[in-house]
Design a protein around this motif. Structure first.
Motif, PDB file in Angstrom:
ATOM      1  N   GLY A  51      -9.324  -2.444   4.258  1.00  0.00           N
ATOM      2  CA  GLY A  51     -10.013  -2.144   3.005  1.00  0.00           C
ATOM      3  C   GLY A  51      -9.128  -1.557   1.921  1.00  0.00           C
ATOM      4  N   THR A  52      -7.827  -1.385   2.202  1.00  0.00           N
ATOM      5  CA  THR A  52      -6.927  -0.852   1.179  1.00  0.00           C
ATOM      6  C   THR A  52      -6.717  -1.924   0.114  1.00  0.00           C
ATOM      7  OG1 THR A  52      -5.799   0.473   2.857  1.00  0.00           O
ATOM      8  CG2 THR A  52      -4.674   0.190   0.747  1.00  0.00           C
ATOM      9  N   THR A  53      -6.984  -1.577  -1.145  1.00  0.00           N
ATOM     10  CA  THR A  53      -6.860  -2.543  -2.235  1.00  0.00           C
ATOM     11  C   THR A  53      -5.391  -2.743  -2.610  1.00  0.00           C
ATOM     12  OG1 THR A  53      -6.988  -0.871  -3.969  1.00  0.00           O
ATOM     13  CG2 THR A  53      -9.089  -1.807  -3.190  1.00  0.00           C
ATOM     14  N   ASP A  54      -5.097  -3.866  -3.259  1.00  0.00           N
ATOM     15  CA  ASP A  54      -3.739  -4.125  -3.733  1.00  0.00           C
ATOM     16  C   ASP A  54      -3.310  -3.058  -4.734  1.00  0.00           C
ATOM     17  OD1 ASP A  54      -3.496  -6.338  -2.124  1.00  0.00           O
ATOM     18  OD2 ASP A  54      -4.007  -7.777  -3.697  1.00  0.00           O
ATOM     19  N   GLU A  55      -4.263  -2.597  -5.530  1.00  0.00           N
ATOM     20  CA  GLU A  55      -3.961  -1.552  -6.516  1.00  0.00           C
ATOM     21  C   GLU A  55      -3.517  -0.262  -5.826  1.00  0.00           C
ATOM     22  OE1 GLU A  55      -6.771   1.088  -9.291  1.00  0.00           O
ATOM     23  OE2 GLU A  55      -6.809  -1.041  -9.837  1.00  0.00           O
ATOM     24  N   THR A  56      -4.218   0.120  -4.773  1.00  0.00           N
ATOM     25  CA  THR A  56      -3.857   1.325  -4.023  1.00  0.00           C
ATOM     26  C   THR A  56      -2.513   1.152  -3.337  1.00  0.00           C
ATOM     27  OG1 THR A  56      -6.181   1.877  -3.691  1.00  0.00           O
ATOM     28  CG2 THR A  56      -4.606   2.911  -2.196  1.00  0.00           C
ATOM     29  N   LYS A  57      -2.277  -0.029  -2.753  1.00  0.00           N
ATOM     30  CA  LYS A  57      -0.985  -0.296  -2.115  1.00  0.00           C
ATOM     31  C   LYS A  57       0.153  -0.147  -3.117  1.00  0.00           C
ATOM     32  CE  LYS A  57      -2.912  -3.617   1.190  1.00  0.00           C
ATOM     33  NZ  LYS A  57      -2.950  -5.031   1.580  1.00  0.00           N
ATOM     34  N   GLN A  62       4.693   2.854  -5.279  1.00  0.00           N
ATOM     35  CA  GLN A  62       5.362   3.449  -6.438  1.00  0.00           C
ATOM     36  C   GLN A  62       5.622   4.940  -6.223  1.00  0.00           C
ATOM     37  OE1 GLN A  62       6.619   1.755  -9.235  1.00  0.00           O
ATOM     38  NE2 GLN A  62       7.656   3.722  -9.356  1.00  0.00           N
ATOM     39  N   LEU A  63       4.644   5.647  -5.687  1.00  0.00           N
ATOM     40  CA  LEU A  63       4.827   7.084  -5.427  1.00  0.00           C
ATOM     41  C   LEU A  63       5.945   7.323  -4.409  1.00  0.00           C
ATOM     42  CD1 LEU A  63       1.113   8.298  -5.335  1.00  0.00           C
ATOM     43  CD2 LEU A  63       2.849   8.947  -7.029  1.00  0.00           C
ATOM     44  N   LEU A  64       5.998   6.493  -3.378  1.00  0.00           N
ATOM     45  CA  LEU A  64       7.066   6.634  -2.383  1.00  0.00           C
ATOM     46  C   LEU A  64       8.433   6.377  -3.011  1.00  0.00           C
ATOM     47  CD1 LEU A  64       5.361   4.943   0.693  1.00  0.00           C
ATOM     48  CD2 LEU A  64       5.871   7.379   0.412  1.00  0.00           C
ATOM     49  N   GLN A  65       8.523   5.408  -3.906  1.00  0.00           N
ATOM     50  CA  GLN A  65       9.783   5.137  -4.611  1.00  0.00           C
ATOM     51  C   GLN A  65      10.135   6.286  -5.543  1.00  0.00           C
ATOM     52  OE1 GLN A  65       9.119   1.342  -6.464  1.00  0.00           O
ATOM     53  NE2 GLN A  65       9.523   0.196  -4.587  1.00  0.00           N
ATOM     54  N   ASP A  66       9.132   6.813  -6.242  1.00  0.00           N
ATOM     55  CA  ASP A  66       9.359   7.922  -7.166  1.00  0.00           C
ATOM     56  C   ASP A  66       9.899   9.151  -6.435  1.00  0.00           C
ATOM     57  OD1 ASP A  66       8.377   6.295  -9.169  1.00  0.00           O
ATOM     58  OD2 ASP A  66       6.441   7.341  -9.339  1.00  0.00           O
ATOM     59  N   MET A  67       9.468   9.343  -5.208  1.00  0.00           N
ATOM     60  CA  MET A  67       9.882  10.504  -4.435  1.00  0.00           C
ATOM     61  C   MET A  67      11.387  10.528  -4.188  1.00  0.00           C
ATOM     62  SD  MET A  67       7.337  11.967  -1.552  1.00  0.00           S
ATOM     63  CE  MET A  67       8.177  11.664  -0.051  1.00  0.00           C
ATOM     64  N   GLU A  68      12.007   9.357  -4.141  1.00  0.00           N
ATOM     65  CA  GLU A  68      13.441   9.279  -3.852  1.00  0.00           C
ATOM     66  C   GLU A  68      14.293   9.923  -4.939  1.00  0.00           C
ATOM     67  OE1 GLU A  68      14.464   5.230  -2.923  1.00  0.00           O
ATOM     68  OE2 GLU A  68      12.878   5.092  -1.419  1.00  0.00           O
ATOM     69  N   THR A  69      13.811   9.931  -6.177  1.00  0.00           N
ATOM     70  CA  THR A  69      14.609  10.479  -7.284  1.00  0.00           C
ATOM     71  C   THR A  69      13.940  11.702  -7.922  1.00  0.00           C
ATOM     72  OG1 THR A  69      13.545   8.935  -8.817  1.00  0.00           O
ATOM     73  CG2 THR A  69      15.640   8.241  -7.822  1.00  0.00           C
ATOM     74  N   ALA A  70      12.906  12.217  -7.305  1.00  0.00           N
ATOM     75  CA  ALA A  70      12.138  13.318  -7.887  1.00  0.00           C
ATOM     76  C   ALA A  70      12.821  14.662  -7.649  1.00  0.00           C
ATOM     77  CB  ALA A  70      10.729  13.335  -7.293  1.00  0.00           C
ATOM     78  N   ILE A  78       3.951  14.779  -5.706  1.00  0.00           N
ATOM     79  CA  ILE A  78       3.824  13.417  -5.157  1.00  0.00           C
ATOM     80  C   ILE A  78       3.216  13.487  -3.757  1.00  0.00           C
ATOM     81  CG2 ILE A  78       5.120  11.399  -4.335  1.00  0.00           C
ATOM     82  CD1 ILE A  78       7.076  11.924  -6.717  1.00  0.00           C
ATOM     83  N   LYS A  79       3.687  14.426  -2.929  1.00  0.00           N
ATOM     84  CA  LYS A  79       3.134  14.578  -1.577  1.00  0.00           C
ATOM     85  C   LYS A  79       1.648  14.904  -1.627  1.00  0.00           C
ATOM     86  CE  LYS A  79       7.238  15.962   1.034  1.00  0.00           C
ATOM     87  NZ  LYS A  79       7.880  17.064   1.791  1.00  0.00           N
ATOM     88  N   ALA A  80       1.258  15.746  -2.580  1.00  0.00           N
ATOM     89  CA  ALA A  80      -0.159  16.100  -2.724  1.00  0.00           C
ATOM     90  C   ALA A  80      -0.989  14.864  -3.079  1.00  0.00           C
ATOM     91  CB  ALA A  80      -0.332  17.185  -3.778  1.00  0.00           C
ATOM     92  N   ASN A  81      -0.464  14.020  -3.972  1.00  0.00           N
ATOM     93  CA  ASN A  81      -1.161  12.781  -4.332  1.00  0.00           C
ATOM     94  C   ASN A  81      -1.219  11.815  -3.147  1.00  0.00           C
ATOM     95  OD1 ASN A  81      -1.835  13.400  -7.015  1.00  0.00           O
ATOM     96  ND2 ASN A  81       0.201  12.801  -7.743  1.00  0.00           N
ATOM     97  N   LEU A  82      -0.108  11.693  -2.428  1.00  0.00           N
ATOM     98  CA  LEU A  82      -0.071  10.777  -1.282  1.00  0.00           C
ATOM     99  C   LEU A  82      -1.040  11.212  -0.182  1.00  0.00           C
ATOM    100  CD1 LEU A  82       3.751  10.022  -0.980  1.00  0.00           C
ATOM    101  CD2 LEU A  82       1.940   8.396  -1.580  1.00  0.00           C
ATOM    102  N   ALA A  83      -1.238  12.515  -0.035  1.00  0.00           N
ATOM    103  CA  ALA A  83      -2.141  13.020   1.005  1.00  0.00           C
ATOM    104  C   ALA A  83      -3.573  12.535   0.797  1.00  0.00           C
ATOM    105  CB  ALA A  83      -2.091  14.540   1.034  1.00  0.00           C
ATOM    106  N   LEU A  84      -3.902  12.156  -0.424  1.00  0.00           N
ATOM    107  CA  LEU A  84      -5.258  11.696  -0.744  1.00  0.00           C
ATOM    108  C   LEU A  84      -5.414  10.180  -0.609  1.00  0.00           C
ATOM    109  CD1 LEU A  84      -5.714  13.863  -3.970  1.00  0.00           C
ATOM    110  CD2 LEU A  84      -6.524  14.385  -1.647  1.00  0.00           C
ATOM    111  N   LEU A  85      -4.313   9.496  -0.337  1.00  0.00           N
ATOM    112  CA  LEU A  85      -4.323   8.030  -0.329  1.00  0.00           C
ATOM    113  C   LEU A  85      -4.090   7.493   1.080  1.00  0.00           C
ATOM    114  CD1 LEU A  85      -2.132   7.562  -3.520  1.00  0.00           C
ATOM    115  CD2 LEU A  85      -4.579   7.088  -3.331  1.00  0.00           C
TER     116      LEU A  85
END
Length: 162
Positions: A51-57, A62-70, A78-85
């Motif tokens: 049930g995971t939508t393409d938009e959520t994926k 993107q958040l995982l990629q952003d974490m590499e240079t954050a 970012i971790k707080a946002n990812l915890a909800l997804l």
């Protein structure tokens, strides 16, 4: 889907069995490919919860990629946002191809079928197949080989006729 292991004994037994099982699965696949008209390639994949939508994926990726240079502060946000997804888990697939035909085999799923009794995508509550362990709790290599060989044979028997 990964199996749901609900007790520590089953978890410990799974830890003992999974690596040898994976090795036996890959070796038995290689033996079949040596004599088959099918060609196989292995691929790392991400397995998303149903049930995971393409938009959520896309958002999670993107958040995982952003974490590499954050910065450290941004990483916490970012971790707080990812915890909800919903998060994917890593998978490993064998892509079998012959002419225009293509079949994907989930290798972890195949390993789970070897290690556990009555494992299926619909039934992920599992018990270890204790026939795969000897009286000392170690791998019973002959039983492991026999079951692995049988399940890999079923995969190749189920391939479309050419």
């Amino acid at each position: 889907m990964p199996p749901k292991i609900t007790n520590s004994t089953t978890w410990q037994q799974a830890e003992i069995l999974m690596q040898p099982t994976f090795i036996r699965v890959v070796d038995n696949i290689r033996k079949h490919l040596d004599t088959s008209s099918w060609k196989g390639t292995y691929h790392d994949v991400l397995i998303w919860p149903p049930g995971t939508t393409d938009e959520t994926k896309a958002m999670v990726t993107q958040l995982l990629q952003d974490m590499e240079t954050a910065t450290p502060e941004q990483v916490e946000d970012i971790k707080a946002n990812l915890a909800l997804l919903p998060m994917p888990h890593p998978g490993y697939h064998l892509r079998l191809q012959r002419q225009e035909q293509q079949v994907n085999v989930d290798l972890w799923d195949l390993c789970y079928q070897v290690c556990f009794v009555n494992y299926s995508l619909e039934n992920t509550d599992v018990d270890i197949d204790t026939n795969l362990l000897d009286e000392f709790g170690e791998v019973d290599w002959q039983h492991l080989e026999n079951k692995t060989k049988q399940l890999v044979q079923q995969v190749f028997d189920s391939l479309p006729e050419g």
